[in-house]
Design a protein around this motif. Sequence first.
Motif, PDB file in Angstrom:
ATOM      1  N   ILE A   1      -1.120 -24.325 -15.718  1.00 28.27           N
ATOM      2  CA  ILE A   1       0.237 -24.304 -15.187  1.00 28.27           C
ATOM      3  C   ILE A   1       0.818 -22.951 -15.543  1.00 28.27           C
ATOM      4  N   ALA A   2       1.195 -22.170 -14.524  1.00 30.75           N
ATOM      5  CA  ALA A   2       1.718 -20.829 -14.769  1.00 30.75           C
ATOM      6  C   ALA A   2       3.112 -20.875 -15.377  1.00 30.75           C
ATOM      7  N   ALA A   3       3.996 -21.703 -14.838  1.00 39.04           N
ATOM      8  CA  ALA A   3       5.369 -21.765 -15.350  1.00 39.04           C
ATOM      9  C   ALA A   3       5.960 -23.140 -15.093  1.00 39.04           C
ATOM     10  N   LEU A   4       6.804 -23.574 -16.004  1.00 37.65           N
ATOM     11  CA  LEU A   4       7.546 -24.815 -15.857  1.00 37.65           C
ATOM     12  C   LEU A   4       8.976 -24.529 -16.285  1.00 37.65           C
ATOM     13  N   ASN A   5       9.927 -24.775 -15.383  1.00 38.46           N
ATOM     14  CA  ASN A   5      11.336 -24.498 -15.654  1.00 38.46           C
ATOM     15  C   ASN A   5      12.167 -25.738 -15.375  1.00 38.46           C
ATOM     16  N   THR A   6      13.153 -25.972 -16.227  1.00 36.22           N
ATOM     17  CA  THR A   6      14.061 -27.088 -16.039  1.00 36.22           C
ATOM     18  C   THR A   6      15.473 -26.557 -15.849  1.00 36.22           C
ATOM     19  N   GLY A   7      16.282 -27.366 -15.179  1.00 31.37           N
ATOM     20  CA  GLY A   7      17.694 -27.051 -15.000  1.00 31.37           C
ATOM     21  C   GLY A   7      18.529 -28.258 -15.374  1.00 31.37           C
ATOM     22  N   VAL A   8      19.764 -28.034 -15.778  1.00 32.56           N
ATOM     23  CA  VAL A   8      20.602 -29.120 -16.257  1.00 32.56           C
ATOM     24  C   VAL A   8      21.572 -29.606 -15.186  1.00 32.56           C
ATOM     25  N   PHE A   9      22.302 -28.702 -14.529  1.00 26.75           N
ATOM     26  CA  PHE A   9      23.305 -29.083 -13.533  1.00 26.75           C
ATOM     27  C   PHE A   9      22.968 -28.471 -12.199  1.00 26.75           C
ATOM     28  N   PRO A  10      22.407 -29.164 -11.248  1.00 28.50           N
ATOM     29  CA  PRO A  10      21.896 -30.527 -11.262  1.00 28.50           C
ATOM     30  C   PRO A  10      20.559 -30.575 -11.990  1.00 28.50           C
ATOM     31  N   PRO A  11      20.128 -31.753 -12.447  1.00 29.86           N
ATOM     32  CA  PRO A  11      18.842 -31.852 -13.144  1.00 29.86           C
ATOM     33  C   PRO A  11      17.686 -31.507 -12.195  1.00 29.86           C
ATOM     34  N   THR A  12      16.972 -30.445 -12.509  1.00 29.55           N
ATOM     35  CA  THR A  12      15.861 -29.999 -11.673  1.00 29.55           C
ATOM     36  C   THR A  12      14.643 -29.714 -12.535  1.00 29.55           C
ATOM     37  N   LEU A  13      13.486 -29.771 -11.894  1.00 31.81           N
ATOM     38  CA  LEU A  13      12.210 -29.445 -12.528  1.00 31.81           C
ATOM     39  C   LEU A  13      11.415 -28.629 -11.527  1.00 31.81           C
ATOM     40  N   THR A  14      10.975 -27.446 -11.923  1.00 39.22           N
ATOM     41  CA  THR A  14      10.194 -26.571 -11.063  1.00 39.22           C
ATOM     42  C   THR A  14       8.900 -26.220 -11.783  1.00 39.22           C
ATOM     43  N   ILE A  15       7.772 -26.480 -11.117  1.00 40.71           N
ATOM     44  CA  ILE A  15       6.461 -26.176 -11.686  1.00 40.71           C
ATOM     45  C   ILE A  15       5.780 -25.197 -10.742  1.00 40.71           C
ATOM     46  N   ASN A  16       5.323 -24.067 -11.281  1.00 38.69           N
ATOM     47  CA  ASN A  16       4.690 -23.019 -10.476  1.00 38.69           C
ATOM     48  C   ASN A  16       3.241 -22.819 -10.893  1.00 38.69           C
ATOM     49  N   GLY A  17       2.383 -22.522  -9.922  1.00 38.77           N
ATOM     50  CA  GLY A  17       1.011 -22.100 -10.186  1.00 38.77           C
ATOM     51  C   GLY A  17       0.152 -23.122 -10.884  1.00 38.77           C
ATOM     52  N   VAL A  18      -0.037 -24.290 -10.291  1.00 37.20           N
ATOM     53  CA  VAL A  18      -0.840 -25.346 -10.895  1.00 37.20           C
ATOM     54  C   VAL A  18      -2.249 -25.305 -10.298  1.00 37.20           C
ATOM     55  N   ALA A  19      -3.260 -25.365 -11.157  1.00 40.19           N
ATOM     56  CA  ALA A  19      -4.658 -25.432 -10.741  1.00 40.19           C
ATOM     57  C   ALA A  19      -5.365 -26.462 -11.619  1.00 40.19           C
ATOM     58  N   LEU A  20      -5.877 -27.518 -10.997  1.00 42.09           N
ATOM     59  CA  LEU A  20      -6.608 -28.568 -11.703  1.00 42.09           C
ATOM     60  C   LEU A  20      -8.082 -28.425 -11.391  1.00 42.09           C
ATOM     61  N   ALA A  21      -8.888 -28.129 -12.397  1.00 43.74           N
ATOM     62  CA  ALA A  21     -10.325 -27.938 -12.205  1.00 43.74           C
ATOM     63  C   ALA A  21     -11.012 -29.278 -11.985  1.00 43.74           C
ATOM     64  N   SER A  22     -12.138 -29.226 -11.316  1.00 48.51           N
ATOM     65  CA  SER A  22     -12.938 -30.415 -11.074  1.00 48.51           C
ATOM     66  C   SER A  22     -13.909 -30.617 -12.231  1.00 48.51           C
ATOM     67  N   ALA A  23     -13.970 -31.833 -12.754  1.00 53.48           N
ATOM     68  CA  ALA A  23     -14.877 -32.119 -13.859  1.00 53.48           C
ATOM     69  C   ALA A  23     -16.315 -32.221 -13.379  1.00 53.48           C
ATOM     70  N   SER A  24     -16.522 -32.606 -12.131  1.00 53.16           N
ATOM     71  CA  SER A  24     -17.881 -32.807 -11.626  1.00 53.16           C
ATOM     72  C   SER A  24     -18.471 -31.556 -10.981  1.00 53.16           C
ATOM     73  N   GLU A  25     -17.639 -30.646 -10.506  1.00 52.19           N
ATOM     74  CA  GLU A  25     -18.125 -29.424  -9.865  1.00 52.19           C
ATOM     75  C   GLU A  25     -17.583 -28.201 -10.601  1.00 52.19           C
ATOM     76  N   PRO A  26     -18.414 -27.522 -11.408  1.00 52.80           N
ATOM     77  CA  PRO A  26     -17.946 -26.332 -12.121  1.00 52.80           C
ATOM     78  C   PRO A  26     -17.507 -25.232 -11.155  1.00 52.80           C
ATOM     79  N   SER A  27     -16.577 -24.415 -11.588  1.00 50.52           N
ATOM     80  CA  SER A  27     -16.027 -23.277 -10.831  1.00 50.52           C
ATOM     81  C   SER A  27     -15.330 -23.695  -9.548  1.00 50.52           C
ATOM     82  N   THR A  28     -14.822 -24.929  -9.502  1.00 48.65           N
ATOM     83  CA  THR A  28     -14.112 -25.426  -8.325  1.00 48.65           C
ATOM     84  C   THR A  28     -12.830 -26.117  -8.776  1.00 48.65           C
TER      85      THR A  28
END
Length: 130
Positions: free
Chosen positions: A46-73
Amino acid sequence: MRWTWLIPRVILVSLLWAAVAFGLDPWLRYTAVQTLQSVTGARADIAALNTGVFPPTLTINGVALASASEPSTNLLEFDELQCRLGGQALLRRSIVVDEARLSGVRFGTVRNDDGQLEAVSEDAAAEPSW
């Protein structure tokens, strides 16, 4: 006015504010990475995770989930997830997403590394730490 009463309370409130303002986002990012890695069994980035209070917000940037069964994917990769949360629901200790936007979703992309977690030997985990 009693300064001996006011100054410690101002210091305490400012320390609490600083802990929430500067410590909440890194802690949430670390927790999200650890949770995703335990669920998928492979590396989660996860590259960045930012929260906001007014209004309540959640922003997640740059997510990459690797595969457990296929390396390098990557199993899943996306650029940005923006969520606007319901404020009234948060006061009742529940999470309601009022509006969400997901952009740049890709499946099966190539990773630079193999994406596998380091294996912990069972012998080392069985021994007492002392």
